[in-house]
Design a protein around this motif. Sequence first.
Motif, short mmCIF file in Angstrom:
data_model
loop_
_atom_site.label_atom_id
_atom_site.label_comp_id
_atom_site.label_asym_id
_atom_site.label_seq_id
_atom_site.Cartn_x
_atom_site.Cartn_y
_atom_site.Cartn_z
N GLY A 1 -15.29 56.24 -4.48
CA GLY A 1 -14.33 57.33 -4.26
C GLY A 1 -15.02 58.58 -3.74
O GLY A 1 -14.52 59.26 -2.84
N LEU A 2 -16.19 58.90 -4.30
CA LEU A 2 -16.95 60.05 -3.81
C LEU A 2 -17.38 59.85 -2.37
O LEU A 2 -17.42 60.81 -1.59
N CYS A 3 -17.70 58.63 -2.00
CA CYS A 3 -18.07 58.33 -0.62
C CYS A 3 -16.90 58.59 0.32
O CYS A 3 -17.08 59.15 1.40
N VAL A 4 -15.70 58.18 -0.10
CA VAL A 4 -14.51 58.44 0.72
C VAL A 4 -14.32 59.94 0.89
O VAL A 4 -14.08 60.43 2.00
N VAL A 5 -14.45 60.68 -0.22
CA VAL A 5 -14.30 62.13 -0.15
C VAL A 5 -15.36 62.72 0.78
O VAL A 5 -15.07 63.60 1.60
N HIS A 6 -16.59 62.24 0.68
CA HIS A 6 -17.67 62.71 1.55
C HIS A 6 -17.36 62.45 3.02
O HIS A 6 -17.53 63.33 3.86
N CYS A 7 -16.90 61.25 3.33
CA CYS A 7 -16.61 60.91 4.73
C CYS A 7 -15.49 61.79 5.29
O CYS A 7 -15.60 62.30 6.41
N ILE A 8 -14.45 61.97 4.51
CA ILE A 8 -13.34 62.80 4.97
C ILE A 8 -13.78 64.26 5.07
O ILE A 8 -13.49 64.94 6.07
N ALA A 9 -14.52 64.74 4.06
CA ALA A 9 -14.99 66.13 4.09
C ALA A 9 -15.93 66.37 5.26
O ALA A 9 -15.87 67.42 5.91
N GLY B 1 -22.35 45.36 3.36
CA GLY B 1 -22.76 45.01 4.72
C GLY B 1 -22.06 45.85 5.77
O GLY B 1 -22.68 46.29 6.75
N MET B 2 -20.77 46.11 5.55
CA MET B 2 -20.03 46.97 6.49
C MET B 2 -20.59 48.39 6.45
O MET B 2 -20.73 49.03 7.50
N MET B 3 -20.91 48.87 5.26
CA MET B 3 -21.48 50.21 5.14
C MET B 3 -22.85 50.28 5.82
O MET B 3 -23.15 51.26 6.52
N ALA B 4 -23.67 49.26 5.63
CA ALA B 4 -24.99 49.23 6.28
C ALA B 4 -24.85 49.15 7.80
O ALA B 4 -25.59 49.80 8.54
N GLY B 5 -23.89 48.37 8.27
CA GLY B 5 -23.65 48.29 9.71
C GLY B 5 -23.16 49.60 10.29
O GLY B 5 -23.51 49.97 11.41
N ALA B 6 -22.38 50.33 9.52
CA ALA B 6 -21.85 51.61 9.99
C ALA B 6 -22.96 52.63 10.20
O ALA B 6 -22.87 53.48 11.09
N ILE B 7 -24.04 52.54 9.40
CA ILE B 7 -25.16 53.47 9.56
C ILE B 7 -25.79 53.32 10.94
O ILE B 7 -26.27 54.28 11.52
N SER B 8 -25.75 52.11 11.49
CA SER B 8 -26.38 51.88 12.79
C SER B 8 -25.54 52.39 13.97
O SER B 8 -26.03 52.46 15.08
N PRO C 1 -23.54 55.17 16.29
CA PRO C 1 -23.73 56.60 16.59
C PRO C 1 -22.69 57.44 15.85
O PRO C 1 -21.55 57.02 15.65
N HIS C 2 -23.09 58.66 15.46
CA HIS C 2 -22.20 59.54 14.69
C HIS C 2 -20.98 60.00 15.48
O HIS C 2 -19.91 60.16 14.93
N ASP C 3 -21.12 60.26 16.75
CA ASP C 3 -20.08 60.95 17.50
C ASP C 3 -19.29 60.07 18.45
O ASP C 3 -18.75 60.55 19.43
N VAL C 4 -19.19 58.78 18.20
CA VAL C 4 -18.47 57.90 19.11
C VAL C 4 -17.12 57.53 18.50
O VAL C 4 -17.01 56.59 17.72
N ASN C 5 -16.09 58.27 18.83
CA ASN C 5 -14.71 57.98 18.44
C ASN C 5 -14.50 57.78 16.94
O ASN C 5 -13.55 57.13 16.53
N GLY C 6 -15.40 58.28 16.12
CA GLY C 6 -15.24 58.15 14.67
C GLY C 6 -15.41 56.74 14.14
O GLY C 6 -14.99 56.44 13.02
N LEU C 7 -16.02 55.85 14.93
CA LEU C 7 -16.18 54.46 14.49
C LEU C 7 -17.05 54.35 13.24
O LEU C 7 -16.77 53.53 12.37
N GLU C 8 -18.09 55.18 13.14
CA GLU C 8 -18.95 55.13 11.97
C GLU C 8 -18.15 55.46 10.72
O GLU C 8 -18.24 54.77 9.71
N THR C 9 -17.32 56.48 10.79
CA THR C 9 -16.50 56.88 9.64
C THR C 9 -15.50 55.79 9.28
O THR C 9 -15.33 55.45 8.10
#
Length: 130
Positions: free
Chosen positions: A26-34, A91-98, A100-108
């Motif tokens: 839950g804190l991770c969700v809050v972090h991502c949205i914040a 695994g999805m979280m680890a893949g998301a780290i790879s 880019p941060h600014d590409v259409n919000g895909l990482e988030t």
Amino acid sequence: MTALVSSPAYRWIEQRFDNMAIGLSGLCVVHCIASSIFLALAASAGGLLLNPLFHEIGLTIAIGFGVIALGRGIFTHGYMMPAVVGSAGLGMMAGAISLPHDVNGLETVWTLIGVATLALGHDLNRRAAA
């Protein structure tokens, strides 16, 4: 060993690990949205929360909770499904780290899907132990 696993104190600790892991999700969700909101409002504040090291440390903590809580669940109740679902989320979280941060919000988006999947795994684990 069986007496220890079936003791009330062990069950109490066991349930707390899953509850803490769900809370961490839950804190991770809050972090991502914040982070997304801060980035949209002020690039300097968003830059601090979007630091890759912050995400790598968070993923390491999530993996630690997953190994302890979900791995313990396999030995306690014998069901593999919670660990499989939780591992898919990690695994999805680890893949998301790879990504880019600014590409259409895909990482988030992928991080949030992974966090939700991991939380589901912990919830399944908690229910199986009850």
